[in-house]
Design a protein around this motif. Structure first.
Motif, PDB file in Angstrom:
ATOM      1  N   VAL A 265       0.860  -1.178   0.000  1.00 58.42           N
ATOM      2  CA  VAL A 265       0.000   0.000   0.000  1.00 58.42           C
ATOM      3  C   VAL A 265       0.898   1.231   0.000  1.00 58.42           C
ATOM      4  O   VAL A 265       1.803   1.341   0.835  1.00 58.42           O
ATOM      5  N   HIS A 266       0.649   2.157  -0.930  1.00 63.73           N
ATOM      6  CA  HIS A 266       1.551   3.297  -1.111  1.00 63.73           C
ATOM      7  C   HIS A 266       0.770   4.604  -1.154  1.00 63.73           C
ATOM      8  O   HIS A 266      -0.138   4.769  -1.981  1.00 63.73           O
ATOM      9  N   GLU A 267       1.123   5.531  -0.271  1.00 61.97           N
ATOM     10  CA  GLU A 267       0.543   6.871  -0.324  1.00 61.97           C
ATOM     11  C   GLU A 267       1.313   7.705  -1.333  1.00 61.97           C
ATOM     12  O   GLU A 267       2.546   7.756  -1.304  1.00 61.97           O
ATOM     13  N   VAL A 268       0.579   8.356  -2.234  1.00 57.61           N
ATOM     14  CA  VAL A 268       1.194   9.186  -3.270  1.00 57.61           C
ATOM     15  C   VAL A 268       0.541  10.564  -3.257  1.00 57.61           C
ATOM     16  O   VAL A 268      -0.419  10.818  -2.535  1.00 57.61           O
ATOM     17  N   SER A 269       1.068  11.464  -4.053  1.00 57.11           N
ATOM     18  CA  SER A 269       0.637  12.865  -4.056  1.00 57.11           C
ATOM     19  C   SER A 269      -0.677  13.059  -4.804  1.00 57.11           C
ATOM     20  O   SER A 269      -0.806  12.657  -5.965  1.00 57.11           O
ATOM     21  N   ASP A 270      -1.642  13.716  -4.149  1.00 57.17           N
ATOM     22  CA  ASP A 270      -2.902  14.035  -4.822  1.00 57.17           C
ATOM     23  C   ASP A 270      -2.690  14.947  -6.037  1.00 57.17           C
ATOM     24  O   ASP A 270      -3.233  14.666  -7.112  1.00 57.17           O
ATOM     25  N   PRO A 271      -1.905  16.018  -5.935  1.00 61.40           N
ATOM     26  CA  PRO A 271      -1.673  16.836  -7.129  1.00 61.40           C
ATOM     27  C   PRO A 271      -1.020  16.064  -8.275  1.00 61.40           C
ATOM     28  O   PRO A 271      -1.442  16.190  -9.429  1.00 61.40           O
ATOM     29  N   ILE A 272       0.015  15.273  -7.971  1.00 62.34           N
ATOM     30  CA  ILE A 272       0.744  14.586  -9.040  1.00 62.34           C
ATOM     31  C   ILE A 272      -0.104  13.484  -9.655  1.00 62.34           C
ATOM     32  O   ILE A 272      -0.114  13.305 -10.884  1.00 62.34           O
ATOM     33  N   TRP A 273      -0.820  12.728  -8.850  1.00 66.08           N
ATOM     34  CA  TRP A 273      -1.565  11.579  -9.348  1.00 66.08           C
ATOM     35  C   TRP A 273      -3.001  11.915  -9.750  1.00 66.08           C
ATOM     36  O   TRP A 273      -3.717  11.054 -10.241  1.00 66.08           O
ATOM     37  N   ASN A 274      -3.419  13.158  -9.537  1.00 69.84           N
ATOM     38  CA  ASN A 274      -4.827  13.437  -9.812  1.00 69.84           C
ATOM     39  C   ASN A 274      -5.112  14.876 -10.237  1.00 69.84           C
ATOM     40  O   ASN A 274      -5.468  15.119 -11.380  1.00 69.84           O
ATOM     41  N   THR A 275      -4.973  15.831  -9.334  1.00 68.46           N
ATOM     42  CA  THR A 275      -5.575  17.140  -9.572  1.00 68.46           C
ATOM     43  C   THR A 275      -4.813  18.042 -10.544  1.00 68.46           C
ATOM     44  O   THR A 275      -5.426  18.867 -11.208  1.00 68.46           O
ATOM     45  N   ALA A 276      -3.498  17.924 -10.633  1.00 64.33           N
ATOM     46  CA  ALA A 276      -2.767  18.776 -11.585  1.00 64.33           C
ATOM     47  C   ALA A 276      -3.168  18.425 -13.011  1.00 64.33           C
ATOM     48  O   ALA A 276      -3.440  19.296 -13.836  1.00 64.33           O
ATOM     49  N   GLY A 277      -3.190  17.139 -13.313  1.00 63.93           N
ATOM     50  CA  GLY A 277      -3.803  16.654 -14.544  1.00 63.93           C
ATOM     51  C   GLY A 277      -3.098  16.951 -15.847  1.00 63.93           C
ATOM     52  O   GLY A 277      -3.702  16.797 -16.915  1.00 63.93           O
ATOM     53  N   GLY A 278      -1.832  17.379 -15.820  1.00 65.55           N
ATOM     54  CA  GLY A 278      -1.165  17.753 -17.053  1.00 65.55           C
ATOM     55  C   GLY A 278       0.135  17.017 -17.292  1.00 65.55           C
ATOM     56  O   GLY A 278       0.515  16.096 -16.559  1.00 65.55           O
ATOM     57  N   ILE A 279       0.863  17.454 -18.307  1.00 68.22           N
ATOM     58  CA  ILE A 279       2.031  16.725 -18.775  1.00 68.22           C
ATOM     59  C   ILE A 279       3.183  16.744 -17.774  1.00 68.22           C
ATOM     60  O   ILE A 279       3.935  15.774 -17.673  1.00 68.22           O
ATOM     61  N   ILE A 280       3.324  17.809 -17.016  1.00 64.19           N
ATOM     62  CA  ILE A 280       4.401  17.861 -16.019  1.00 64.19           C
ATOM     63  C   ILE A 280       4.123  16.842 -14.924  1.00 64.19           C
ATOM     64  O   ILE A 280       4.999  16.055 -14.537  1.00 64.19           O
ATOM     65  N   ALA A 281       2.896  16.839 -14.424  1.00 57.98           N
ATOM     66  CA  ALA A 281       2.516  15.853 -13.407  1.00 57.98           C
ATOM     67  C   ALA A 281       2.618  14.439 -13.951  1.00 57.98           C
ATOM     68  O   ALA A 281       2.996  13.509 -13.224  1.00 57.98           O
ATOM     69  N   ALA A 282       2.288  14.250 -15.220  1.00 61.66           N
ATOM     70  CA  ALA A 282       2.360  12.916 -15.823  1.00 61.66           C
ATOM     71  C   ALA A 282       3.777  12.369 -15.760  1.00 61.66           C
ATOM     72  O   ALA A 282       3.998  11.198 -15.403  1.00 61.66           O
ATOM     73  N   ASN A 283       4.747  13.193 -16.098  1.00 64.91           N
ATOM     74  CA  ASN A 283       6.138  12.739 -16.025  1.00 64.91           C
ATOM     75  C   ASN A 283       6.587  12.501 -14.588  1.00 64.91           C
ATOM     76  O   ASN A 283       7.337  11.557 -14.305  1.00 64.91           O
ATOM     77  N   LEU A 284       6.101  13.333 -13.662  1.00 67.85           N
ATOM     78  CA  LEU A 284       6.434  13.120 -12.255  1.00 67.85           C
ATOM     79  C   LEU A 284       5.785  11.859 -11.710  1.00 67.85           C
ATOM     80  O   LEU A 284       6.365  11.161 -10.871  1.00 67.85           O
ATOM     81  N   MET A 285       4.595  11.524 -12.198  1.00 62.30           N
ATOM     82  CA  MET A 285       3.948  10.279 -11.785  1.00 62.30           C
ATOM     83  C   MET A 285       4.763   9.083 -12.251  1.00 62.30           C
ATOM     84  O   MET A 285       4.900   8.090 -11.525  1.00 62.30           O
ATOM     85  N   LEU A 286       5.314   9.146 -13.445  1.00 59.66           N
ATOM     86  CA  LEU A 286       6.181   8.067 -13.920  1.00 59.66           C
ATOM     87  C   LEU A 286       7.387   7.901 -12.999  1.00 59.66           C
ATOM     88  O   LEU A 286       7.794   6.769 -12.696  1.00 59.66           O
ATOM     89  N   GLU A 287       7.937   9.021 -12.548  1.00 59.87           N
ATOM     90  CA  GLU A 287       9.060   8.952 -11.607  1.00 59.87           C
ATOM     91  C   GLU A 287       8.642   8.298 -10.290  1.00 59.87           C
ATOM     92  O   GLU A 287       9.393   7.522  -9.700  1.00 59.87           O
ATOM     93  N   ASP A 288       7.414   8.627  -9.827  1.00 60.71           N
ATOM     94  CA  ASP A 288       6.904   8.009  -8.599  1.00 60.71           C
ATOM     95  C   ASP A 288       6.810   6.492  -8.747  1.00 60.71           C
ATOM     96  O   ASP A 288       7.187   5.738  -7.843  1.00 60.71           O
TER      97      ASP A 288
END
Length: 296
Positions: A265-288
């Motif tokens: 079970v892993h807690e992750v960032s709401d902005p990165i995994w959901n609310t930001a919703g754009g290409i910068i967050a998408a690349n950061l989600m891949l890093e996560d």
């Protein structure tokens, strides 16, 4: 005669229009190389930043003061013009933009006012696959080449991560969001759902549906199980979201989930995994994802 010619010339707009863009609200003549861009969605802000444009104004990040930490430095002196769902039209007008980027789902009702302020290009919807909006914004800005390069880089990152993960993507990964008044079980047509699908992850049957999310409560905790669970929390600083999360995770039903028992079970960032919703967050989600699976 000379006076009449000069008078006529004064009536000719000085803005040079580069193209006519078809969008969710019709067609708009957009200026050549716009310099004063206002963006009214979070994913739109990430799009323009990714192709080298700093907006003069933008909608406030859903969490942040006023921007998400991962874009704060890039936003420079941009003015906060209100939340996506509550745009301050007076502030937008005061910025004297030469282009506005908006979204039909959020701004259909105020489109007449926006288009009276400046040429306005409107994306259709806000859900999982943000790439269509991204391409529209890049075209409106006259930066198709930069947009193509940014998308290609993202797709390369996806392919590289998928190759490193290999058969690990056979795991059925569950995505859960805790809010003060509900729990959401995210499906394929969500931001995180799109990214996980692009990488190749499998999903539990209830999440392997081309929809956005199931809004539910603790009674549906058994439906939240998977081989691995990613969860994030909506909390505006009052602690209500965190309290709701802690309450759910202390429930015997949660403790009985196979992923919980296995320590997956892993807690992750709401902005990165959901609310930001754009290409910068998408690349950061891949890093996560790479970090969580020990592939950094």
């Amino acid at each position: 005669m000379l006076r009449s010619i000069l008078a006529a010339l004064l009536l000719v707009p000085t803005t040079l229009f580069a193209d006519t863009i078809s969008h969710a609200m019709g067609e708009t003549d957009v200026p050549d190389d716009p310099q004063r861009v206002v963006v009214l969605t979070n994913e739109g802000t990430e799009a323009v930043l990714a192709i080298g444009v700093t907006p003069v104004g933008a909608s406030q990040s859903w969490l942040g003061d006023p921007w998400y930490p991962h874009i704060t430095d890039a936003m420079g002196d941009a003015m906060n013009v209100g939340k996506e769902s509550a745009i301050n039209l007076e502030l937008v007008a005061a910025l004297e933009p030469d282009l506005i980027l908006a979204n039909k789902q959020r701004h259909e009702d105020i489109y007449p006012q926006l288009s009276a302020i400046a040429p306005t290009v409107v994306s259709e919807r806000l859900r999982g696959d943000w790439r269509r909006n991204f391409e529209l914004y890049a075209s409106a800005l006259g930066r198709d080449e930069e947009g193509t390069a940014a998308l290609s880089a993202f797709e390369d990152n996806v392919a590289a991560l998928a190759e490193k993960l290999g058969d690990i993507t056979d795991e059925k990964v569950s995505v859960i969001r805790f809010l003060p008044t509900q729990i959401r079980i995210y499906q394929l047509d969500s931001f995180s759902g799109f990214i996980l699908g692009a990488v190749g992850f499998d999903r539990p049957d209830i999440q392997n549906v081309d929809e956005f999310a199931i809004r539910t409560g603790k009674e549906s905790i058994p439906d939240m199980d998977g081989d691995r669970i990613f969860h994030f929390t909506w909390d505006t600083g009052d602690g209500e979201g965190v309290a709701a999360r802690d309450d759910a995770m202390s429930d015997p039903l949660w403790q009985s989930l196979s992923a919980v028992k296995a320590g997956r079970v892993h807690e992750v960032s709401d902005p990165i995994w959901n609310t930001a919703g754009g290409i910068i967050a998408a690349n950061l989600m891949l890093e996560d994802i790479a970090r969580i699976y020990g592939l950094e």
